[in-house]
Design a protein around this motif. Structure first.
Motif, PDB file in Angstrom:
ATOM      1  N   ARG A   1       4.764   1.484   1.194  1.00  0.00           N
ATOM      2  CA  ARG A   1       5.808   2.155   0.416  1.00  0.00           C
ATOM      3  C   ARG A   1       5.493   3.630   0.272  1.00  0.00           C
ATOM      4  O   ARG A   1       4.326   3.989   0.109  1.00  0.00           O
ATOM      5  N   PRO A   2       6.517   4.489   0.296  1.00  0.00           N
ATOM      6  CA  PRO A   2       6.253   5.908   0.019  1.00  0.00           C
ATOM      7  C   PRO A   2       5.905   6.079  -1.450  1.00  0.00           C
ATOM      8  O   PRO A   2       6.503   5.415  -2.303  1.00  0.00           O
ATOM      9  N   VAL A   3       4.945   6.921  -1.745  1.00  0.00           N
ATOM     10  CA  VAL A   3       4.552   7.136  -3.132  1.00  0.00           C
ATOM     11  C   VAL A   3       5.583   8.037  -3.821  1.00  0.00           C
ATOM     12  O   VAL A   3       5.766   7.970  -5.033  1.00  0.00           O
ATOM     13  N   LYS A   4       6.266   8.829  -3.011  1.00  0.00           N
ATOM     14  CA  LYS A   4       7.282   9.733  -3.533  1.00  0.00           C
ATOM     15  C   LYS A   4       8.379   8.908  -4.229  1.00  0.00           C
ATOM     16  O   LYS A   4       8.915   7.976  -3.637  1.00  0.00           O
ATOM     17  N   GLY A   5       8.683   9.263  -5.453  1.00  0.00           N
ATOM     18  CA  GLY A   5       9.740   8.546  -6.169  1.00  0.00           C
ATOM     19  C   GLY A   5       9.243   7.367  -6.990  1.00  0.00           C
ATOM     20  O   GLY A   5       9.976   6.829  -7.807  1.00  0.00           O
ATOM     21  N   ALA A   6       7.972   6.940  -6.772  1.00  0.00           N
ATOM     22  CA  ALA A   6       7.448   5.814  -7.551  1.00  0.00           C
ATOM     23  C   ALA A   6       7.159   6.281  -8.978  1.00  0.00           C
ATOM     24  O   ALA A   6       6.724   7.416  -9.193  1.00  0.00           O
ATOM     25  N   LYS A   7       7.400   5.410  -9.963  1.00  0.00           N
ATOM     26  CA  LYS A   7       7.141   5.763 -11.363  1.00  0.00           C
ATOM     27  C   LYS A   7       5.632   5.736 -11.622  1.00  0.00           C
ATOM     28  O   LYS A   7       4.918   4.883 -11.095  1.00  0.00           O
TER      29      LYS A   7
ATOM     30  N   ILE B   1       3.145   8.953  11.193  1.00  0.00           N
ATOM     31  CA  ILE B   1       2.133   8.455  12.123  1.00  0.00           C
ATOM     32  C   ILE B   1       1.844   6.972  11.845  1.00  0.00           C
ATOM     33  O   ILE B   1       1.582   6.194  12.764  1.00  0.00           O
ATOM     34  N   THR B   2       1.933   6.575  10.569  1.00  0.00           N
ATOM     35  CA  THR B   2       1.701   5.168  10.233  1.00  0.00           C
ATOM     36  C   THR B   2       2.836   4.300  10.776  1.00  0.00           C
ATOM     37  O   THR B   2       2.599   3.216  11.319  1.00  0.00           O
TER      38      THR B   2
ATOM     39  N   VAL C   1       0.876  -1.177   0.000  1.00  0.00           N
ATOM     40  CA  VAL C   1       0.000   0.000   0.000  1.00  0.00           C
ATOM     41  C   VAL C   1       0.914   1.227   0.000  1.00  0.00           C
ATOM     42  O   VAL C   1       1.905   1.274   0.727  1.00  0.00           O
ATOM     43  N   TYR C   2       0.604   2.186  -0.864  1.00  0.00           N
ATOM     44  CA  TYR C   2       1.425   3.394  -0.996  1.00  0.00           C
ATOM     45  C   TYR C   2       0.914   4.499  -0.078  1.00  0.00           C
ATOM     46  O   TYR C   2      -0.299   4.602   0.169  1.00  0.00           O
ATOM     47  N   LEU C   3       1.860   5.299   0.414  1.00  0.00           N
ATOM     48  CA  LEU C   3       1.515   6.367   1.362  1.00  0.00           C
ATOM     49  C   LEU C   3       1.994   7.724   0.863  1.00  0.00           C
ATOM     50  O   LEU C   3       3.134   7.870   0.426  1.00  0.00           O
ATOM     51  N   HIS C   4       1.130   8.699   0.977  1.00  0.00           N
ATOM     52  CA  HIS C   4       1.492  10.112   0.829  1.00  0.00           C
ATOM     53  C   HIS C   4       2.484  10.447   1.963  1.00  0.00           C
ATOM     54  O   HIS C   4       2.375   9.895   3.064  1.00  0.00           O
ATOM     55  N   GLY C   5       3.411  11.353   1.708  1.00  0.00           N
ATOM     56  CA  GLY C   5       4.431  11.695   2.698  1.00  0.00           C
ATOM     57  C   GLY C   5       3.876  12.088   4.061  1.00  0.00           C
ATOM     58  O   GLY C   5       4.452  11.755   5.100  1.00  0.00           O
TER      59      GLY C   5
END
Ligand code: ZN
Length: 345
Positions: free
Chosen positions: A220-226, A205-206, A196-200
């Motif tokens: 996973r952080p969504v930042k940097g994902a293609k 808190i997660t 599951v992807y997360l906004h920064g």
């Protein structure tokens, strides 16, 4: 003793004069007793803060080490003496660490429940019913139209949409403290095993929830994902981000929003929500009325939300009831301004 001599609404919040403290004060005070970590209840700048360890940790995460002059942690079921009253914390079932505060002076017990829900939530201790003389209840969803239903059914709707649109990304707006983690846990319980992807703004808190032993699977952080790699995935983001330029990084996103307000179609439409998910961390109408009746309290004080309908319901049941007119509390999902983390992530 008259209840209003124990707890009284004042400009800075609910004041307990004989105990020398305020509950969830909206302005800095000498001694604060805090029910849970949401920003309208837990504010920085107080002299001393009494709260559960989880609430104190969340305040530290949000506001930094020096969020209060001093802190004291209290466990559920623990009772401490403050001035002429005793204070006991009980689970509120709202978010991790959330508590109802029972204040007893001589033979009168008042329970300030903060925000609460009686529905099951795998990410926090279940709501505990506390017998009392005066029950202070929230009324966020205090209208008969609000019936939340089963959150698991709403998560199944999300999974059905993911299966139906494998080429699109699914963006779920959810408040970053409590709601997001509950949605992830419900996805896991429904058998969803993919990352599951997360906004920064969700990350800290997660991670904290996971450090408390709440297993949320691979995140996973969504930042940097293609962009292409996000097809068929689920991302949790603060509600404000889902209507933002930020969504351009996703392939043809389906926008969902997990909130009790999604029962109202017009709200979903206004926000441009394609997939409304009725998942709330507050009691619905049935939950509020059943809880009020079960506390055995003869007097009900109603605050932050739809006070009038609930006051009327109490009176029709032969209970004394009044609105508290406290200012400064509301549904964070609707009122919270984006934080600096959210802006950059
Ligand atoms: Zn809350």
């Amino acid at each position: 003793m008259r209840p209003q001599d124990i707890l009284l609404p004042v400009a800075s919040g609910l004041c307990c004069k004989p105990g020398g403290f305020h509950i969830d004060p909206v302005r800095p005070v000498e001694r604060a007793v805090i029910t849970h970590g949401h920003s309208d209840h837990a504010r920085p700048g107080h002299g001393a803060v009494l709260a559960t360890q989880e609430t104190l940790d969340m305040m530290r995460l949000r506001y930094g080490e020096n969020f209060a002059g001093s802190t004291q942690a209290i466990r559920y079921g623990e009772e401490i003496r403050l001035g002429d009253v005793s204070v006991k914390f009980h689970p509120a079932g709202h978010v991790l660490g959330s508590a109802q505060v029972a204040v007893t002076c001589k033979d009168t017990c008042i329970v300030a429940s903060g925000d609460y829900k009686d529905a099951p939530d795998p990410t926090c201790t279940p709501f505990e019913l506390v017998q009392c003389d005066v029950f202070i209840t929230e009324a966020t969803f205090g209208l008969p139209v609000f019936r939340h239903g089963d959150a698991a059914d709403e998560v199944n709707k999300l999974l059905a949409s993911v299966a139906l649109f494998p080429e699109r990304a699914h963006l779920v707006g959810a408040y970053s403290l409590g709601k997001a983690q509950r949605v992830i846990k419900l996805l896991r319980q429904a058998g969803y095993a993919a990352p599951v992807y997360l906004h920064g703004a969700m990350e800290k808190i997660t991670e904290y929830y996971q450090s408390c032993g709440i297993d949320l699977g691979e995140l996973r952080p969504v930042k940097g994902a293609k962009k292409a790699a996000l097809a068929g995935t689920i991302t949790l983001a603060p509600p404000s981000a889902t209507s933002d330029l930020w969504t351009r990084r996703f392939p043809d996103p389906v926008t969902a929003f997990a909130s009790g307000w999604m029962r109202v179609r017009a709200r979903a439409r206004q926000r441009g929500i394609e997939l409304p998910l009725v998942i709330s961390d507050h009691a619905d109408w049935d939950g509020l009325t059943a809880t009020i009746a079960a506390t055995g309290a003869g007097e009900i004080w109603v605050t932050h939300g739809q006070e009038d309908a609930l006051v009327h319901w109490c009176q029709s049941e032969g209970l004394q009831a009044r609105p508290l007119d406290l200012v400064g509390y509301g549904d964070e999902e609707e009122s919270e301004a984006p934080t600096s983390d959210e802006a950059e992530a």
